[in-house]
Each structure stands twice: as structure tokens, then as C-alpha cells.
Design a protein around this motif. Sequence first.
Motif, PDB file in Angstrom:
ATOM      1  N   GLY A 260       0.818  -1.204   0.000  1.00 13.39           N
ATOM      2  CA  GLY A 260       0.000   0.000   0.000  1.00 13.39           C
ATOM      3  C   GLY A 260       0.855   1.258   0.000  1.00 13.39           C
ATOM      4  O   GLY A 260       1.946   1.280   0.560  1.00 13.39           O
ATOM      5  N   TYR A 261       0.364   2.296  -0.655  1.00 16.85           N
ATOM      6  CA  TYR A 261       1.034   3.598  -0.661  1.00 16.85           C
ATOM      7  C   TYR A 261       0.037   4.642  -1.148  1.00 16.85           C
ATOM      8  O   TYR A 261      -1.040   4.308  -1.643  1.00 16.85           O
ATOM      9  CB  TYR A 261       2.289   3.580  -1.547  1.00 16.85           C
ATOM     10  N   ASP A 262       0.380   5.902  -0.994  1.00 12.64           N
ATOM     11  CA  ASP A 262      -0.481   6.978  -1.464  1.00 12.64           C
ATOM     12  C   ASP A 262      -0.056   7.378  -2.874  1.00 12.64           C
ATOM     13  O   ASP A 262       1.019   7.963  -3.057  1.00 12.64           O
ATOM     14  CB  ASP A 262      -0.392   8.177  -0.526  1.00 12.64           C
ATOM     15  N   PRO A 263      -0.875   7.082  -3.888  1.00 15.33           N
ATOM     16  CA  PRO A 263      -0.501   7.428  -5.267  1.00 15.33           C
ATOM     17  C   PRO A 263      -0.272   8.921  -5.489  1.00 15.33           C
ATOM     18  O   PRO A 263       0.357   9.310  -6.469  1.00 15.33           O
ATOM     19  CB  PRO A 263      -1.686   6.927  -6.098  1.00 15.33           C
ATOM     20  N   ALA A 264      -0.758   9.758  -4.576  1.00 15.11           N
ATOM     21  CA  ALA A 264      -0.571  11.201  -4.721  1.00 15.11           C
ATOM     22  C   ALA A 264       0.909  11.595  -4.657  1.00 15.11           C
ATOM     23  O   ALA A 264       1.251  12.723  -5.028  1.00 15.11           O
ATOM     24  CB  ALA A 264      -1.361  11.940  -3.646  1.00 15.11           C
ATOM     25  N   ILE A 265       1.785  10.674  -4.231  1.00 15.30           N
ATOM     26  CA  ILE A 265       3.215  11.002  -4.211  1.00 15.30           C
ATOM     27  C   ILE A 265       3.797  11.102  -5.617  1.00 15.30           C
ATOM     28  O   ILE A 265       4.876  11.656  -5.801  1.00 15.30           O
ATOM     29  CB  ILE A 265       4.038   9.999  -3.365  1.00 15.30           C
ATOM     30  N   ILE A 266       3.072  10.573  -6.610  1.00 21.28           N
ATOM     31  CA  ILE A 266       3.525  10.686  -8.003  1.00 21.28           C
ATOM     32  C   ILE A 266       3.034  12.043  -8.513  1.00 21.28           C
ATOM     33  O   ILE A 266       1.837  12.232  -8.750  1.00 21.28           O
ATOM     34  CB  ILE A 266       2.958   9.548  -8.889  1.00 21.28           C
ATOM     35  N   PRO A 267       3.934  13.015  -8.683  1.00 18.84           N
ATOM     36  CA  PRO A 267       3.511  14.388  -8.993  1.00 18.84           C
ATOM     37  C   PRO A 267       2.672  14.533 -10.262  1.00 18.84           C
ATOM     38  O   PRO A 267       1.796  15.377 -10.328  1.00 18.84           O
ATOM     39  CB  PRO A 267       4.828  15.159  -9.138  1.00 18.84           C
ATOM     40  N   THR A 268       2.926  13.709 -11.260  1.00 25.42           N
ATOM     41  CA  THR A 268       2.213  13.872 -12.532  1.00 25.42           C
ATOM     42  C   THR A 268       0.797  13.302 -12.512  1.00 25.42           C
ATOM     43  O   THR A 268       0.029  13.564 -13.431  1.00 25.42           O
ATOM     44  CB  THR A 268       2.997  13.210 -13.680  1.00 25.42           C
TER      45      THR A 268
END
Length: 162
Positions: free
Chosen positions: A112-120
Motif C-alpha cells: 500500500g502507498y499513497d498514489p498522490a506522491i507521483i507528482p504527474t
Amino acid sequence: MTELAVAAPAFVSMAHEIVWCTVSTVDGRGRPRSRILHPIWEWEDGELVGWVGTTPTPAKRAHLEHSPYVSCNYWSPSHDTALAECRAEWAFDDETRTRVWDLFVNGPEPVGYDPAIIPTWEGPTKPSFAALRLTPWRLRVFPGTVLMGQGGEILTWTEDEA
């Protein structure tokens, strides 16, 4: 040949422990291309489905249009390997993309992780984010202990051909 009910949970356990896998597609000239992706797998009601949050690049789209199949290979330093050969389908609808985004946000560690960490990506319903559904037709779970002569069991499942 191992039954899916045995292979799928073992596959999910190993895949979610390793997290990252090499995913290979084939281009229009029959040449393989590999990339590192981060699928999350669901094993429910006798069905195994993988989801990848990814940018739908022109190369990925063209490869999957040419051949809608991928090979997902996980490897750990202890030589555990898990392989899923799958049919891949894009999901561009907002409902599915939001569901996949949330699967990752609420996924168990370490997958699990927060996809919002991918800036694009800018969010689950933005054009830069797509969900890729993976439906396996073959699984292989190969513990490194087998390779090292320390025991274990290799599990292989292949979907029955109709």
C-alpha cells in the motif's frame, strides 16, 4: 498442476511481500519491452485480479493494443520468484480508477502507498492516471528455498484451455 485456490494465495503473499515487479509487453514488431511496476492483487471468491496504477503512455497503449498480454515477474534477493502471465485491460472510467487509487491508499504494507506522491498523477480521475486490470492465465510461485536445496514447493497454475 496446482489448483488456483492453492496457487493464488501463495502468489499474492509473495507478490505483496516483494512489491515491485518487472512487467513485459510486446511491441508491434514483436520485440519485448520491460518496465518496473507496482501491482496490487485481489483474491476474492475464487478470482485473482491484479491492478496497476500507471500513466497510459503512448508506448504502453500501443503495446497492449498490439497484444493485450503481459508477464509480471517478481524476484527477491532470497531468490523467491512469483510470476503472473496475464491478460491486461485498460480501465479509464472514473469509478474504476478511483477504486484502484483507493486500493493502494488503503492497501496493506508494504504494497500500500499513497498514489498522490507521483507528482504527474494529480488524482485518480485525471488523464495522467489509468488503471490496468490484470487477469492471470498462468501463475508460478517458486520459493528460493527450493533453489537452494532447503525444501519448499513450486506451485504452478494454468487456466484450463477451452
